[in-house]
Motif scaffolding. Structure first.
Motif, PDB file in Angstrom:
ATOM      1  N   GLU A  49      57.466   0.000  40.722  1.00 14.28           N
ATOM      2  CA  GLU A  49      57.089   0.576  42.013  1.00 14.28           C
ATOM      3  C   GLU A  49      56.612  -0.568  42.906  1.00 14.28           C
ATOM      4  OE1 GLU A  49      54.459   4.311  43.815  1.00 14.28           O
ATOM      5  OE2 GLU A  49      54.297   3.729  41.712  1.00 14.28           O
ATOM      6  N   PRO A  50      57.552  -1.225  43.632  1.00 17.62           N
ATOM      7  CA  PRO A  50      57.168  -2.389  44.439  1.00 17.62           C
ATOM      8  C   PRO A  50      56.185  -2.066  45.543  1.00 17.62           C
ATOM      9  CG  PRO A  50      59.416  -1.698  44.941  1.00 17.62           C
ATOM     10  CD  PRO A  50      58.972  -0.901  43.758  1.00 17.62           C
ATOM     11  N   SER A  51      56.194  -0.832  46.033  1.00 20.54           N
ATOM     12  CA  SER A  51      55.241  -0.392  47.047  1.00 20.54           C
ATOM     13  C   SER A  51      54.983   1.091  46.820  1.00 20.54           C
ATOM     14  CB  SER A  51      55.778  -0.641  48.465  1.00 20.54           C
ATOM     15  OG  SER A  51      56.989   0.048  48.678  1.00 20.54           O
ATOM     16  N   PRO A  52      53.843   1.627  47.310  1.00 22.06           N
ATOM     17  CA  PRO A  52      53.522   3.033  47.068  1.00 22.06           C
ATOM     18  C   PRO A  52      54.634   3.963  47.544  1.00 22.06           C
ATOM     19  CG  PRO A  52      51.630   1.888  47.979  1.00 22.06           C
ATOM     20  CD  PRO A  52      52.775   0.930  48.047  1.00 22.06           C
ATOM     21  N   GLY A  53      55.115   4.801  46.628  1.00 19.70           N
ATOM     22  CA  GLY A  53      56.158   5.758  46.961  1.00 19.70           C
ATOM     23  C   GLY A  53      57.572   5.222  46.885  1.00 19.70           C
ATOM     24  N   ARG A  54      57.740   3.935  46.651  1.00 18.16           N
ATOM     25  CA  ARG A  54      59.071   3.334  46.570  1.00 18.16           C
ATOM     26  C   ARG A  54      59.331   2.865  45.146  1.00 18.16           C
ATOM     27  NH1 ARG A  54      61.069  -2.323  49.358  1.00 18.16           N
ATOM     28  NH2 ARG A  54      63.247  -2.221  48.661  1.00 18.16           N
ATOM     29  N   HIS A  55      60.352   3.428  44.532  1.00 20.37           N
ATOM     30  CA  HIS A  55      60.659   3.112  43.142  1.00 20.37           C
ATOM     31  C   HIS A  55      61.956   2.312  43.071  1.00 20.37           C
ATOM     32  CE1 HIS A  55      57.546   5.879  41.621  1.00 20.37           C
ATOM     33  NE2 HIS A  55      57.890   6.633  42.656  1.00 20.37           N
ATOM     34  N   SER A  56      62.019   1.413  42.093  1.00 20.39           N
ATOM     35  CA  SER A  56      63.191   0.574  41.914  1.00 20.39           C
ATOM     36  C   SER A  56      63.319   0.241  40.436  1.00 20.39           C
ATOM     37  CB  SER A  56      63.071  -0.710  42.756  1.00 20.39           C
ATOM     38  OG  SER A  56      64.228  -1.492  42.638  1.00 20.39           O
ATOM     39  N   VAL A  57      64.445  -0.397  40.081  1.00 25.52           N
ATOM     40  CA  VAL A  57      64.672  -0.808  38.700  1.00 25.52           C
ATOM     41  C   VAL A  57      64.942  -2.305  38.684  1.00 25.52           C
ATOM     42  CG1 VAL A  57      65.505   1.408  37.863  1.00 25.52           C
ATOM     43  CG2 VAL A  57      67.105  -0.181  38.907  1.00 25.52           C
ATOM     44  N   VAL A  58      64.513  -2.945  37.591  1.00 25.30           N
ATOM     45  CA  VAL A  58      64.690  -4.385  37.473  1.00 25.30           C
ATOM     46  C   VAL A  58      66.167  -4.724  37.344  1.00 25.30           C
ATOM     47  CG1 VAL A  58      64.160  -6.405  36.059  1.00 25.30           C
ATOM     48  CG2 VAL A  58      62.406  -4.661  36.472  1.00 25.30           C
ATOM     49  N   ARG A  59      66.887  -3.987  36.551  1.00 25.61           N
ATOM     50  CA  ARG A  59      68.327  -4.205  36.388  1.00 25.61           C
ATOM     51  C   ARG A  59      68.981  -2.883  36.039  1.00 25.61           C
ATOM     52  NH1 ARG A  59      69.119  -6.819  30.332  1.00 25.61           N
ATOM     53  NH2 ARG A  59      67.380  -5.722  29.347  1.00 25.61           N
ATOM     54  N   ARG A  60      70.245  -2.810  36.357  1.00 23.77           N
ATOM     55  CA  ARG A  60      71.036  -1.636  36.040  1.00 23.77           C
ATOM     56  C   ARG A  60      72.489  -2.082  35.891  1.00 23.77           C
ATOM     57  NH1 ARG A  60      71.935   1.516  41.801  1.00 23.77           N
ATOM     58  NH2 ARG A  60      72.833  -0.268  42.891  1.00 23.77           N
ATOM     59  N   PHE A  61      73.271  -1.279  35.209  1.00 23.29           N
ATOM     60  CA  PHE A  61      74.678  -1.582  35.013  1.00 23.29           C
ATOM     61  C   PHE A  61      75.506  -0.401  35.500  1.00 23.29           C
ATOM     62  CE2 PHE A  61      72.513  -4.405  32.136  1.00 23.29           C
ATOM     63  CZ  PHE A  61      73.233  -5.588  32.251  1.00 23.29           C
ATOM     64  N   LEU A  62      76.485  -0.710  36.335  1.00 28.12           N
ATOM     65  CA  LEU A  62      77.311   0.312  36.965  1.00 28.12           C
ATOM     66  C   LEU A  62      78.655   0.397  36.259  1.00 28.12           C
ATOM     67  CD1 LEU A  62      76.635  -0.634  40.695  1.00 28.12           C
ATOM     68  CD2 LEU A  62      75.354   0.945  39.251  1.00 28.12           C
ATOM     69  N   VAL A  63      79.143   1.607  36.130  1.00 30.02           N
ATOM     70  CA  VAL A  63      80.451   1.873  35.548  1.00 30.02           C
ATOM     71  C   VAL A  63      81.146   2.871  36.461  1.00 30.02           C
ATOM     72  CG1 VAL A  63      81.697   2.746  33.542  1.00 30.02           C
ATOM     73  CG2 VAL A  63      79.576   1.488  33.220  1.00 30.02           C
ATOM     74  N   SER A  64      82.438   2.652  36.711  1.00 31.14           N
ATOM     75  CA  SER A  64      83.151   3.542  37.618  1.00 31.14           C
ATOM     76  C   SER A  64      84.614   3.606  37.212  1.00 31.14           C
ATOM     77  CB  SER A  64      83.021   3.050  39.062  1.00 31.14           C
ATOM     78  OG  SER A  64      83.585   3.976  39.961  1.00 31.14           O
ATOM     79  N   CYS A  65      85.253   4.722  37.533  1.00 29.44           N
ATOM     80  CA  CYS A  65      86.685   4.868  37.311  1.00 29.44           C
ATOM     81  C   CYS A  65      87.194   5.947  38.245  1.00 29.44           C
ATOM     82  CB  CYS A  65      87.015   5.193  35.855  1.00 29.44           C
ATOM     83  SG  CYS A  65      86.552   6.851  35.354  1.00 29.44           S
ATOM     84  N   LEU A  66      88.498   6.006  38.372  1.00 29.34           N
ATOM     85  CA  LEU A  66      89.131   6.903  39.322  1.00 29.34           C
ATOM     86  C   LEU A  66      89.524   8.203  38.636  1.00 29.34           C
ATOM     87  CD1 LEU A  66      89.908   6.778  42.333  1.00 29.34           C
ATOM     88  CD2 LEU A  66      92.176   6.053  41.630  1.00 29.34           C
ATOM     89  N   GLY A  67      88.657   9.195  38.755  1.00 35.12           N
ATOM     90  CA  GLY A  67      89.068  10.560  38.479  1.00 35.12           C
ATOM     91  C   GLY A  67      88.944  11.128  37.086  1.00 35.12           C
ATOM     92  N   ASP A  68      88.947  10.353  36.036  1.00 40.08           N
ATOM     93  CA  ASP A  68      89.043  10.879  34.681  1.00 40.08           C
ATOM     94  C   ASP A  68      87.655  10.972  34.050  1.00 40.08           C
ATOM     95  OD1 ASP A  68      89.690  11.598  32.128  1.00 40.08           O
ATOM     96  OD2 ASP A  68      91.328  10.181  31.915  1.00 40.08           O
ATOM     97  N   ALA A  69      87.254  12.200  33.664  1.00 40.85           N
ATOM     98  CA  ALA A  69      85.929  12.401  33.071  1.00 40.85           C
ATOM     99  C   ALA A  69      85.837  11.752  31.694  1.00 40.85           C
ATOM    100  CB  ALA A  69      85.622  13.896  32.974  1.00 40.85           C
TER     101      ALA A  69
END
Length: 496
Positions: free
Chosen positions: A286-306
């Motif tokens: 929580e870098p400031s009151p009411g504002r939340h963030s994450v140190v790191r995250r990993f994104l995954v994406s694809c077109l259409g297929d569950a």
């Protein structure tokens, strides 16, 4: 002075805005308001006073001396850098003289066929080299050892420059990327040239991602060591629509016939891009009151297929070493059936219905019950939200069941909300999730949609082919996941 008139029930509302002031609204009886308006209209129009002096053109200062020095040094040493690079190419070519390559099929020495001068484009300009070509008499296989060793193609863009051009295209449309290439790199290239680079590198990145998913999907594949696997990992997944072209494949010219015009793009030509986010609850800050963030995250994406998005999420977890025998996988999603159908692939899991989606369904009832912008509607939803956050799902359902709406539409909405809460009651123990630090919202994946899809793929007028969107998505994920250096180890594939 700007005057607008609204008449209703014998009253006249006069909205008056004078100069830069905030418009004011006067409510006057109908006859009195009309007389006031006629009197204002009879008053002579007073033209705005002209300024005493004509406005001056904004002044431009001289270019700073240091900027001139920087550009002078760049112009002076750019040819020298090209010359130095050319000398290194010649040195590599000299080191291969007298070496006869071995045929990869039959294992016999190949025979020299011919020598030709080839050229290619690098960051500092055009390069050339005298390249010897060898052939195998038995297998008819050909090799050019110098080009194989350098990893360049005749008449093409070098690998390092191609990756810089692709980087520009990942963050900006192709015409703008071409303009940035000239401004930042001093390289003149057309938007179509950048598009070709993106297709080749994007296809390589997309195939690597597909192969990695297949590798980790096999029980024989080895992931990263799991001895330091976290006790809990949060997985949030959702879908976002992307405008697609009518034709999935590019049209080809048949002989000398001109290409027919493209059919008009119909409304509703969209395809879903599914995006997932992986993060650790322990790395939320929580870098400031009411504002939340994450140190790191990993994104995954694809077109259409569950199935594909969950296969890639699992592959990324194994690649990171984040899924061990005792790891709890927390899955946060909306009420989409495709998410919960595939959640059982994780044995130790906790399914959470996004808190804000639960309230969104409540707002549908509140608007019918109290009106679109009623304060009572906000209070009604606020109370439901406080009860859900406290884990009182059964109390909320019981209170909804005691409602006796008379309007058929409202009655149907209430019954739908009751059924929705009953179906997901096991995923709405929000007090327990908050106590464990899991989180109850899908804000991370909503933010990922904006960064992965909206910021690049959903600009004005953009329509994508299936192959073009898939390839650019693969490159954009490498950048957002801080894995762009991985692209240096992937080949530039030839695509049709």
């Amino acid at each position: 002075m700007l005057i607008s008139v609204l008449s209703s029930a014998g009253w006249t509302a006069l909205c008056v805005a004078d100069g830069g002031t905030v418009p004011s609204r006067l409510f006057l009886p109908g006859a009195r308001g009309k007389r006031w308006l006629l009197a204002k209209q009879r008053q002579p129009h007073k033209p705005a006073p002209e300024p005493a002096e004509a406005p001056q053109r904004p002044a431009l200062q001289e270019v700073s001396q240091f900027m001139l020095l920087e550009r002078e040094v760049e112009l002076q040493y750019r040819p020298r850098m090209l010359e130095a690079l050319q000398n290194k190419v010649h040195a590599v070519a000299d080191s291969l003289k007298g070496q006869v390559p071995i045929c990869s099929q039959c294992g016999q020495p190949m025979k020299g066929h011919d020598t030709e001068t080839v050229s290619w484009v690098a960051r500092f300009g055009g390069l050339h080299a005298s390249v010897a070509r060898y052939r195998c008499p038995a297998c008819h296989d050909e090799r050019r050892p110098l080009l194989d060793l350098l990893g360049v193609e005749p008449g093409r863009i070098s690998g390092s420059l191609a990756r810089l051009l692709a980087l520009l295209a990942v963050v900006a449309p192709y015409p703008l990327a071409a303009a940035l290439a000239e401004l930042l790199l001093g390289v003149k290239i057309s938007p179509m040239g950048i598009w070709k680079v993106v297709q080749r590198l994007g296809e390589s990145a997309a195939r690597y991602s597909d192969t990695l998913s297949q590798y980790h999907g096999d029980s024989r594949g080895q992931g990263a060591p799991t001895r330091d696997a976290p006790p809990t990992v949060v997985l949030s997944v959702d879908g976002s629509m992307l405008g697609m072209q009518v034709r999935k494949q590019r049209r080809r010219r048949q002989g000398g016939e001109p290409l027919p015009p493209l059919p008009p793009v119909k409304e509703g030509q969209f395809q879903e891009v599914k995006t997932g986010v992986l993060l650790l609850p322990s790395e939320r800050v929580e870098p400031s009151p009411g504002r939340h963030s994450v140190v790191r995250r990993f994104l995954v994406s694809c077109l259409g297929d569950a199935d594909a998005i969950f296969a890639r999420l699992y592959a990324q977890l194994r690649e990171l070493g984040w899924v061990g025998p005792h790891t709890m996988v927390v899955i946060v999603g909306d009420g989409a059936e495709w998410i919960w159908k595939r959640a059982p692939m994780f044995v130790r899991r906790c399914e959470i219905l996004d808190f804000w989606h639960a309230l969104e369904h409540a707002w549908g009832v509140a608007r019918l019950l109290y009106g679109e912008e009623s304060q009572l509607a906000g209070r009604w939803v606020h109370r439901i939200g406080e009860d859900l956050r406290a884990g009182k799902v059964s109390e909320v359902i019981a209170r909804l069941q005691r409602m006796r709406p008379k309007a058929p539409e409202l009655r149907e909405k209430v019954q739908g909300l009751i059924a929705y809460y009953r179906e997901h009651a096991g995923r709405m123990q929000y007090d327990e999730y908050l106590r464990l630090g899991y989180g109850i919202g899908s804000g991370a994946v909503e933010s990922a949609h904006k960064q992965v899809v909206h910021a690049r793929f959903r600009q004005a007028g953009m329509r994508w082919s299936e192959a073009g969107a898939r390839r650019l998505l693969a490159l954009r994920l490498l950048l957002l996941n801080d894995q762009w250096a991985l692209l240096d180890r992937l080949p530039m594939l030839s695509v049709a």
